[in-house]
Write a protein that holds these residues in place. Structure first.
Motif, PDB file in Angstrom:
ATOM      1  N   LYS A  15       0.812  -1.001   0.036  1.00 26.87           N
ATOM      2  CA  LYS A  15       0.022  -0.076   0.051  1.00 26.87           C
ATOM      3  C   LYS A  15       0.899   1.315  -0.085  1.00 26.87           C
ATOM      4  O   LYS A  15       0.625   2.202  -0.709  1.00 26.87           O
ATOM      5  CB  LYS A  15      -0.930   0.066   1.260  1.00 26.87           C
ATOM      6  N   GLY A  16       1.996   1.122   0.770  1.00 27.71           N
ATOM      7  CA  GLY A  16       2.910   2.365   0.713  1.00 27.71           C
ATOM      8  C   GLY A  16       3.502   2.566  -0.596  1.00 27.71           C
ATOM      9  O   GLY A  16       3.471   3.734  -1.170  1.00 27.71           O
ATOM     10  N   VAL A  17       3.838   1.527  -1.239  1.00 26.51           N
ATOM     11  CA  VAL A  17       4.355   1.586  -2.612  1.00 26.51           C
ATOM     12  C   VAL A  17       3.525   2.269  -3.596  1.00 26.51           C
ATOM     13  O   VAL A  17       3.711   2.920  -4.434  1.00 26.51           O
ATOM     14  CB  VAL A  17       4.893   0.135  -2.984  1.00 26.51           C
ATOM     15  N   SER A  18       2.102   1.667  -3.455  1.00 24.86           N
ATOM     16  CA  SER A  18       1.045   2.198  -4.451  1.00 24.86           C
ATOM     17  C   SER A  18       0.774   3.680  -3.980  1.00 24.86           C
ATOM     18  O   SER A  18       0.558   4.396  -4.944  1.00 24.86           O
ATOM     19  CB  SER A  18      -0.122   1.561  -4.200  1.00 24.86           C
ATOM     20  N   ILE A  19       0.899   4.076  -2.760  1.00 25.49           N
ATOM     21  CA  ILE A  19       0.757   5.690  -2.548  1.00 25.49           C
ATOM     22  C   ILE A  19       2.035   6.091  -3.097  1.00 25.49           C
ATOM     23  O   ILE A  19       1.869   7.434  -3.860  1.00 25.49           O
ATOM     24  CB  ILE A  19       0.700   5.671  -0.957  1.00 25.49           C
TER      25      ILE A  19
END
Length: 84
Positions: A15-19
């Motif tokens: 999720k952090g990578v997608s953000i």
């Protein structure tokens, strides 16, 4: 009540990578680099939003047992933002 389980770090990292991908693709730093614009459009735009939505759905926790109550509450706060 379900017992508290440990969160999966892989999902949090994804999720952090997608953000980060969403942030990077909205930056205007790449306007002078046509190759980066091409990579942005052809690669990042392909999976950044579906990845974010999919992982957000996996990490979603419904605290209400009644879906109608949950829906009404979310709708109320949605409309409250327009009246503020």
């Amino acid at each position: 009540m379900e017992p508290i389980t440990k969160r999966d770090n892989i999902l949090d990292i994804a999720k952090g990578v997608s953000i980060l991908l969403m942030t990077i693709t909205h930056l205007t730093l790449f306007k002078d680099y046509p190759s980066m614009i091409k990579i942005n459009r052809e690669i990042f735009m392909l999976f950044k939003m579906p990845l974010f939505i999919f992982i957000s759905g996996m990490l979603f926790k419904n605290t209400s047992d009644d879906f109608i109550h949950f829906f009404k509450l979310k709708w109320f706060y949605f409309l409250l933002n327009f009246n503020a």
